[in-house]
Design a protein around this motif. Structure first.
Motif, PDB file in Angstrom:
ATOM      1  N   LYS A 121       6.104   9.850  18.124  1.00 40.75           N
ATOM      2  CA  LYS A 121       6.298   9.865  16.673  1.00 40.75           C
ATOM      3  C   LYS A 121       6.529   8.475  16.094  1.00 40.75           C
ATOM      4  O   LYS A 121       7.370   7.735  16.595  1.00 40.75           O
ATOM      5  N   PRO A 122       5.804   8.150  15.029  1.00 38.90           N
ATOM      6  CA  PRO A 122       6.092   6.895  14.326  1.00 38.90           C
ATOM      7  C   PRO A 122       7.389   7.067  13.532  1.00 38.90           C
ATOM      8  O   PRO A 122       7.687   8.177  13.093  1.00 38.90           O
ATOM      9  N   ARG A 123       8.160   6.024  13.365  1.00 39.23           N
ATOM     10  CA  ARG A 123       9.405   6.140  12.594  1.00 39.23           C
ATOM     11  C   ARG A 123       9.424   5.089  11.498  1.00 39.23           C
ATOM     12  O   ARG A 123       8.871   4.001  11.665  1.00 39.23           O
ATOM     13  N   SER A 124      10.074   5.417  10.389  1.00 40.45           N
ATOM     14  CA  SER A 124      10.110   4.430   9.299  1.00 40.45           C
ATOM     15  C   SER A 124      11.029   3.266   9.661  1.00 40.45           C
ATOM     16  O   SER A 124      10.861   2.159   9.164  1.00 40.45           O
ATOM     17  N   GLY A 279      -2.347   7.160  12.746  1.00 35.63           N
ATOM     18  CA  GLY A 279      -1.431   7.532  11.675  1.00 35.63           C
ATOM     19  C   GLY A 279      -1.469   6.561  10.504  1.00 35.63           C
ATOM     20  O   GLY A 279      -2.025   5.464  10.586  1.00 35.63           O
ATOM     21  N   GLU A 280      -0.850   7.001   9.429  1.00 37.03           N
ATOM     22  CA  GLU A 280      -0.775   6.212   8.202  1.00 37.03           C
ATOM     23  C   GLU A 280      -0.113   4.841   8.440  1.00 37.03           C
ATOM     24  O   GLU A 280      -0.471   3.856   7.806  1.00 37.03           O
ATOM     25  N   ARG A 281       0.811   4.780   9.388  1.00 39.09           N
ATOM     26  CA  ARG A 281       1.553   3.527   9.604  1.00 39.09           C
ATOM     27  C   ARG A 281       0.892   2.576  10.592  1.00 39.09           C
ATOM     28  O   ARG A 281       1.362   1.462  10.776  1.00 39.09           O
ATOM     29  N   THR A 282      -0.166   3.003  11.239  1.00 35.90           N
ATOM     30  CA  THR A 282      -0.739   2.156  12.308  1.00 35.90           C
ATOM     31  C   THR A 282      -2.237   1.881  12.103  1.00 35.90           C
ATOM     32  O   THR A 282      -2.925   1.512  13.057  1.00 35.90           O
ATOM     33  N   LYS A 303      -5.491   8.948   9.110  1.00 33.42           N
ATOM     34  CA  LYS A 303      -4.632   9.451   8.029  1.00 33.42           C
ATOM     35  C   LYS A 303      -4.686   8.465   6.869  1.00 33.42           C
ATOM     36  O   LYS A 303      -4.663   7.245   7.087  1.00 33.42           O
ATOM     37  N   MET A 304      -4.709   9.008   5.649  1.00 26.25           N
ATOM     38  CA  MET A 304      -4.772   8.152   4.463  1.00 26.25           C
ATOM     39  C   MET A 304      -3.804   8.646   3.413  1.00 26.25           C
ATOM     40  O   MET A 304      -3.941   9.762   2.917  1.00 26.25           O
ATOM     41  N   GLY A 305      -2.844   7.793   3.081  1.00 25.78           N
ATOM     42  CA  GLY A 305      -1.867   8.140   2.057  1.00 25.78           C
ATOM     43  C   GLY A 305      -2.241   7.534   0.713  1.00 25.78           C
ATOM     44  O   GLY A 305      -3.288   6.899   0.577  1.00 25.78           O
ATOM     45  N   PRO A 306      -1.386   7.702  -0.290  1.00 28.81           N
ATOM     46  CA  PRO A 306      -1.708   7.242  -1.649  1.00 28.81           C
ATOM     47  C   PRO A 306      -1.875   5.729  -1.763  1.00 28.81           C
ATOM     48  O   PRO A 306      -2.487   5.247  -2.705  1.00 28.81           O
ATOM     49  N   LYS A 307      -1.352   4.988  -0.792  1.00 29.79           N
ATOM     50  CA  LYS A 307      -1.479   3.517  -0.889  1.00 29.79           C
ATOM     51  C   LYS A 307      -2.728   3.002  -0.176  1.00 29.79           C
ATOM     52  O   LYS A 307      -2.981   1.791  -0.165  1.00 29.79           O
TER      53      LYS A 307
END
Ligand code: PEP
Ligand code: MN
Length: 463
Positions: A121-124, A279-282, A303-307
Motif C-alpha cells: 500500500k502507498p501511504r501519504s 498508482g496515483e502516487r507513483t 490510476k488518474m486523479g483530478p490533478k
C-alpha cells in the motif's frame, strides 16, 4: 535528460533501480533483501504468459465495446484473511456482480480481482505518529502485509524482506484455491444453487433487489438451456467463468523478481499477476515505476486523479505503450464526485486527440474518501453512484471515448465501512464491523446494489 531520452535507454527488469522511487521502502538488511529476491526469482510464476495474453485480447475487445471490465476486491489484502470463507465470499460477490452486469450490458464481462497479491500500500506519509501512554511515538507507516505489519510497535512496523516471500506464498495459495473452485464448477451458470444469495448473514439486500437478482440469474440459466437445446454441446465458451488477477505494482523488488522471459514468446512478463497497475502516487514519468512497467508485456493500469496533467498522461501512454497496441493499457480515473465534470473532459480529449489506445475504467472509490466527525475513514454510497453516473455522462457527452469498465473496493463480508445504500449503514453504525486496515470497502449488499446501478446505466449507453 528529456522524458523521451529517459525512455530510450536500455530496459532490464532491474533498470528501475537507478531511478527515483516514490514510496521506496527503507529496508535495513540488504543481504536479507537480496536473499528474498533470489528466492522469489527461483520460485515458479503465479500466472502464465498465455493467460496474460488472453486478458490482453479481452481488453482489446473491451476497447471496442465488445466486453465490459469489472475490477474489484480489497483495498489491502492481508495474510490473515487468506482463508477459505473470505476468498469464497469475495469470489461469489464478484461473480454475482458480473452476472448482473452481463445481463445489463448484454456483453461478456471480464472479471479482474484485486487479489492474490494486493498486499502493498502507498501511504501519504512514510511515518505514523500516535500517542502511546501520554507520549508521542513515531514509527514507519504500515505499507501493507508485503512490507511490514499493522500493529503499532517498532518490531511490527520494521520493513521485513521475508514478507516478500510470505506474500508470494499467500498469493499462490489464494490463486490455487480460486483456480480449483472455478475448475470444479463453483461458478458454472448451469448450477444456480452456487449463485444463491443465502450465504450472507443479514446482508440487508432489499427484497426488490433480491427478486431482481433472482430474475437475472434465472433468465440467464434459461437462455443457456435454450441455446444448448438449439445446438449440440454445452455452451462452454459462454459459461466457463474466467478470472484474472491484478494488484498495484508498488513494490518493484517483488515485481521484478518474478519478471522473466518465457519460451516461444517475445518480451518480458511480470508473472506475479495478470495486470499490475501504477498508482496515483507513483506514476511520475521519470520515476522508477514507469521505468519498470514500460518494459513488461502485461497489460498495465494507470490510476488518474483530478490533478493528472493531460499532456503528461499522453506522454505516459507513449512511454508505457510505444507501439500504441490495443489491450495494453487501462486508464482508471478516480476523480471524486466533485471533480469529474471539471477534470475528466480534458483528459479524455487529450488522449483521444493524440490517438492513444486504452480502456477507460471508472474507480469511484478513491476520490471520495472522507473522515467522519469521530475520525473514521468512510465513503458514501451516493457519492460512488454519482461519480459513476457523471463519468458515464462525460464520456457520452464528449462522444469520442467510451467507459469500458468499473473498479471497486469491496468484500464479500458483511462489513460496515461505507455509508449508505439500501441496507442503510449510518455513520453511527460504522463501528459495528469495521475491518479494513486501509480504505473503506463496499460490503456484500452495497456491492451487489452498485452492480444493479451500473447494469441499469449500461442499458442506456448508446450502441
Ligand atoms: C488503491 O487502489 O488502493 C489506491 C491506493 O489507489 P490510488 O493510487 O488511485 O490512490
Ligand atoms: Mn484503496
Amino acid at each position: 535528460m528529456s522524458t523521451e531520452q529517459t525512455h530510450q535507454t536500455a530496459w532490464t527488469p532491474d533498470s528501475w533501480r537507478d531511478r527515483a522511487s516514490e514510496q521506496a521502502i527503507a529496508y535495513t538488511d540488504d543481504g536479507a533483501v537480496r536473499r528474498a529476491c533470489d528466492k522469489l526469482a527461483s520460485l515458479p510464476p503465479l500466472v502464465t504468459s498465455w493467460e496474460i495474453e488472453r486478458l490482453r485480447t479481452h481488453l482489446a475487445d473491451a476497447e471496442q465495446g465488445k466486453r465490459f471490465l469489472l475490477q474489484g476486491g480489497d483495498c489491502a489484502e492481508t495474510l490473515a484473511d487468506c482463508r477459505s470463507d473470505v476468498i469464497t465470499n469475495k469470489l461469489k460477490i464478484l461473480l454475482q456482480m458480473s452476472l448482473v452486469l452481463v445481463h445489463g450490458a448484454k456483453k461478456p464481462v471480464i472479471r479482474l480481482g484485486r487479489f492474490a497479491g494486493q498486499y502493498a500500500k502507498p501511504r501519504s506519509s512514510p511515518t505514523d505518529t500516535r500517542e502511546v501512554n501520554g507520549q508521542k511515538v513515531t514509527l514507519p507507516s504500515y505499507f501493507g502485509d508485503l512490507i511490514n505489519q499493522s500493529e503499532f510497535t517498532p518490531e511490527a512496523r520494521e520493513p521485513d524482506p521475508h514478507l516478500l516471500v510470505r506474500g508470494y506464498q499467500h498469493a499462490a495459495v489464494t490463486l490455487n484455491f480460486i483456480r480449483s473452485l472455478l475448475e470444479g464448477g463453483f461458478a458454472d451458470v448451469h448450477h444456480p444453487e452456487y449463485w444463491d444469495l443465502s450465504f450472507v448473514r443479514g446482508g440487508g439486500l432489499s427484497p426488490e433487489r433480491q427478486a431482481a437478482y433472482e430474475r437475472v440469474s434465472a433468465s440467464l440459466a434459461e437462455a443457456l438451456e435454450f441455446m444448448e437445446a438449439l445446438g449440440e454441446a454445452r455452451v462452454d465458451e459462454l459459461t466457463r467463468v474466467e478470472f484474472f488477477t491484478s494488484h498495484e505494482g508498488l513494490n518493484l523488488l517483488y515485481e521484478s523478481a518474478q519478471t522473466r522471459r518465457v519460451p516461444r514468446r517475445e518480451g518480458w512478463y511480470d508473472l506475479t499477476t495478470h495486470l499490475p497497475w501504477i498508482g496515483e502516487r507513483t506514476r511520475a514519468l521519470t520515476g522508477a515505476h514507469v521505468e519498470f512497467f514500460r518494459g513488461i508485456a502485461n497489460p498495465v493500469g494507470i490510476k488518474m486523479g483530478p490533478k493528472a496533467d493531460p499532456g503528461e498522461i499522453v506522454e505516459l501512454t507513449r512511454a508505457l505503450n510505444p507501439g500504441n497496441e490495443a489491450g495494453k493499457l487501462i486508464f482508471i480515473t478516480r476523480m471524486g464526485v466533485a471533480n469529474v465534470e471539471k477534470s475528466l473532459p480534458a483528459l479524455l480529449g487529450a488522449i483521444a486527440d493524440a490517438g492513444r489506445r486504452g480502456l477507460w475504467v471508472c474507480d469511484p472509490m478513491h476520490g471520495n474518501g472522507r473522515t467522519t466527525s469521530t475520525g473514521v475513514k468512510t465513503r458514501s454510497f451516493d457519492d460512488i453512484v454519482t461519480e459513476l453516473e457523471r463519468t458515464f455522462d462525460t464520456h457520452e457527452r464528449l462522444g469520442v471515448t467510451r467507459l469500458g469498465g468499473v473498479h471497486f473496493e469491496l468484500t464479500g463480508e458483511d462489513v460496515t465501512e461505507c455509508v449508505g445504500g439500501a441496507s442503510g449503514v449510518t455513520e453511527e453504525a460504522l463501528a459495528t464491523n469495521y475491518a479494513s486496515l486501509c480504505d473503506p470497502r463496499l460490503n456484500y449488499a452495497q456491492a451487489l446494489e452498485l452492480a444493479f446501478h451500473v447494469a441499469d446505466r449500461l442499458k442506456r449507453v448508446p450502441g
